[in-house]
Design a protein around this motif. Structure first.
Motif, PDB file in Angstrom:
ATOM      1  N   ARG A 241       0.817  -1.207   0.000  1.00  0.00           N
ATOM      2  CA  ARG A 241       0.000   0.000   0.000  1.00  0.00           C
ATOM      3  C   ARG A 241       0.860   1.270   0.000  1.00  0.00           C
ATOM      4  NH1 ARG A 241      -4.912   1.830  -1.523  1.00  0.00           N
ATOM      5  NH2 ARG A 241      -5.374   3.765  -0.426  1.00  0.00           N
ATOM      6  N   PHE A 242       1.919   1.273   0.830  1.00  0.00           N
ATOM      7  CA  PHE A 242       2.782   2.438   0.969  1.00  0.00           C
ATOM      8  C   PHE A 242       4.226   2.050   0.700  1.00  0.00           C
ATOM      9  CE2 PHE A 242      -0.454   3.152   4.505  1.00  0.00           C
ATOM     10  CZ  PHE A 242      -1.274   3.952   3.729  1.00  0.00           C
ATOM     11  N   GLN A 243       5.092   3.063   0.660  1.00  0.00           N
ATOM     12  CA  GLN A 243       6.530   2.839   0.643  1.00  0.00           C
ATOM     13  C   GLN A 243       7.226   4.064   1.214  1.00  0.00           C
ATOM     14  OE1 GLN A 243       7.090   2.509  -3.763  1.00  0.00           O
ATOM     15  NE2 GLN A 243       8.750   3.990  -3.417  1.00  0.00           N
ATOM     16  N   VAL A 244       8.524   3.906   1.498  1.00  0.00           N
ATOM     17  CA  VAL A 244       9.310   5.017   2.008  1.00  0.00           C
ATOM     18  C   VAL A 244       9.708   5.906   0.837  1.00  0.00           C
ATOM     19  CG1 VAL A 244      11.390   5.674   3.276  1.00  0.00           C
ATOM     20  CG2 VAL A 244      10.158   3.587   3.890  1.00  0.00           C
ATOM     21  N   GLY A 245       9.531   7.213   0.994  1.00  0.00           N
ATOM     22  CA  GLY A 245       9.939   8.160  -0.033  1.00  0.00           C
ATOM     23  C   GLY A 245      11.314   8.724   0.279  1.00  0.00           C
ATOM     24  N   GLY A 246      12.318   8.299  -0.445  1.00  0.00           N
ATOM     25  CA  GLY A 246      13.676   8.770  -0.189  1.00  0.00           C
ATOM     26  C   GLY A 246      14.338   8.034   0.951  1.00  0.00           C
ATOM     27  N   SER A 247      15.278   8.698   1.603  1.00  0.00           N
ATOM     28  CA  SER A 247      16.059   8.067   2.659  1.00  0.00           C
ATOM     29  C   SER A 247      15.779   8.697   4.013  1.00  0.00           C
ATOM     30  CB  SER A 247      17.560   8.186   2.340  1.00  0.00           C
ATOM     31  OG  SER A 247      17.933   9.548   2.213  1.00  0.00           O
ATOM     32  N   VAL A 248      16.266   8.024   5.055  1.00  0.00           N
ATOM     33  CA  VAL A 248      16.133   8.547   6.427  1.00  0.00           C
ATOM     34  C   VAL A 248      17.107   9.715   6.609  1.00  0.00           C
ATOM     35  CG1 VAL A 248      16.385   8.000   8.868  1.00  0.00           C
ATOM     36  CG2 VAL A 248      15.412   6.309   7.296  1.00  0.00           C
ATOM     37  N   VAL A 249      16.620  10.785   7.228  1.00  0.00           N
ATOM     38  CA  VAL A 249      17.468  11.966   7.446  1.00  0.00           C
ATOM     39  C   VAL A 249      17.384  12.404   8.906  1.00  0.00           C
ATOM     40  CG1 VAL A 249      17.204  12.763   5.062  1.00  0.00           C
ATOM     41  CG2 VAL A 249      15.596  13.555   6.812  1.00  0.00           C
ATOM     42  N   ASN A 250      18.318  13.243   9.301  1.00  0.00           N
ATOM     43  CA  ASN A 250      18.290  13.931  10.601  1.00  0.00           C
ATOM     44  C   ASN A 250      18.187  12.981  11.789  1.00  0.00           C
ATOM     45  OD1 ASN A 250      18.322  16.322   9.116  1.00  0.00           O
ATOM     46  ND2 ASN A 250      16.091  16.523   9.158  1.00  0.00           N
ATOM     47  N   ALA A 251      18.975  11.917  11.791  1.00  0.00           N
ATOM     48  CA  ALA A 251      18.966  10.999  12.928  1.00  0.00           C
ATOM     49  C   ALA A 251      19.407  11.730  14.194  1.00  0.00           C
ATOM     50  CB  ALA A 251      19.877   9.812  12.664  1.00  0.00           C
ATOM     51  N   ALA A 252      18.703  11.476  15.291  1.00  0.00           N
ATOM     52  CA  ALA A 252      19.006  12.137  16.567  1.00  0.00           C
ATOM     53  C   ALA A 252      18.521  11.252  17.707  1.00  0.00           C
ATOM     54  CB  ALA A 252      18.335  13.510  16.629  1.00  0.00           C
ATOM     55  N   PRO A 253      19.079  11.423  18.898  1.00  0.00           N
ATOM     56  CA  PRO A 253      18.665  10.593  20.037  1.00  0.00           C
ATOM     57  C   PRO A 253      17.326  11.029  20.622  1.00  0.00           C
ATOM     58  CG  PRO A 253      20.316  12.172  20.730  1.00  0.00           C
ATOM     59  CD  PRO A 253      20.210  12.303  19.237  1.00  0.00           C
ATOM     60  N   GLU A 254      16.617  10.069  21.188  1.00  0.00           N
ATOM     61  CA  GLU A 254      15.413  10.322  21.971  1.00  0.00           C
ATOM     62  C   GLU A 254      15.718   9.964  23.420  1.00  0.00           C
ATOM     63  OE1 GLU A 254      12.280   9.314  18.362  1.00  0.00           O
ATOM     64  OE2 GLU A 254      12.405   7.954  20.086  1.00  0.00           O
ATOM     65  N   GLY A 255      14.991  10.610  24.349  1.00  0.00           N
ATOM     66  CA  GLY A 255      15.322  10.380  25.747  1.00  0.00           C
ATOM     67  C   GLY A 255      14.117  10.291  26.655  1.00  0.00           C
TER      68      GLY A 255
END
Length: 297
Positions: A241-255
């Protein structure tokens, strides 16, 4: 990545009849979503691991770790449609952390864009809700990092609009959750579109993530923008039904979020999280939810 900011609230949008079956299946898998300004408990869990860390001295309720979370954000936190209880990666993790302190974790649903204010008002002991760690947040709260996440676009299968980044969204209809880093990034991209003489991005901003994805499922937007684990979750939930558009960007930690200066809480939660990592429980929970790429070392 989610970063609490104060913005207006949007109501849940209705289903379109022709998509009822698809969206009913989506909701069954994701569970019903919390909302509104009233914080409601989703029940606690009984610690199953032997306590190894001294509990904080300033708990709201003795023996209980009261946790604020916007339970509308699978796979990290959402309400299971069958049990009506909070579940997800964040929920499993904080239950394990609480258990190391000999505590029972109770999850209270709260709206994301006011969750930090509620923590500061001592409605919860801590918050776990896919909150991105950044310099602005660190000025007002403390964090125990536990996960890494980037941002990514969810589009229709086949990517008919050829969307690979936010710069491709000029003049297009896009869905995003209120109060998120992705919303802020879309606002920046919108300004860049207009500066370049292109039409702006037509954003539909809703209060919960399931409603945002429904916009894409009903063809009311051409893309949605959210944390990469959330994109992957909905893509897996709806094969073909869906797909990812492009690549993953702006990786950052969660806390895990803790009131600024609450040393007793911070030290206990940090030590308990370290214990969960050391005994392999963290890895087990990461693997359970398929979030291996977001694990922290």
């Amino acid at each position: 990545m989610r970063s609490p900011i104060s913005q207006r609230k949007y109501a849940f949008r209705p289903f379109i009849t022709s998509m009822f079956v698809l969206l009913a299946l989506l909701l069954a898998a994701c569970g019903s979503t919390g909302g509104g300004n009233t914080t409601t408990g989703s029940g606690g869990t009984t610690p199953t691991s032997k306590p190894s860390v001294a509990a904080p001295t300033d708990l709201l309720t003795p023996g209980t770790l009261t946790v604020g979370s916007d339970t509308t954000y699978p796979p990290q936190e959402y309400i299971d449609n069958t049990t009506k209880q909070a579940t997800g990666f964040d929920v499993d993790l904080i239950k394990a952390v609480a258990a190391r302190m000999g505590l029972t974790a109770t999850i209270q649903t709260a709206q994301f864009n006011s969750i930090i204010t509620s923590l500061q008002a001592k409605r919860f002991d801590i918050v776990i809700s896919a909150v991105t760690i950044n310099s602005d947040r660190q000025k007002v709260v403390d964090f125990v990092p536990y996960f890494n996440a980037g941002e990514s676009l969810l589009v229709q299968n086949g990517n008919p609009e050829h969307i690979s980044s936010v710069s491709d969204l000029c003049g297009k209809n896009v869905g995003v959750q209120n109060g998120t880093v992705e919303q802020s990034d879309l606002q920046t991209a919108d300004a860049a579109c207009k500066k370049a003489g292109k039409p702006g991005i037509n954003m539909t901003v809703l209060q919960d993530q399931t409603a945002v994805v429904q916009l894409l499922a009903t063809n009311r937007v051409v893309a949605t923008y959210q944390d990469s684990p959330v994109t992957d979750y909905y893509n897996k939930l709806n094969p073909g039904r869906f797909q990812v558009g492009g690549s993953v960007v702006n990786a950052a930690p969660e806390g895990i979020v803790i009131r600024k200066g609450d040393t007793s809480m911070f030290n206990a939660v940090q030590a308990a999280f370290n214990a969960v990592k050391a005994d392999g429980t963290y890895t087990q929970i990461i693997n359970k939810w398929g979030l291996v790429t977001g694990a922290i070392s």
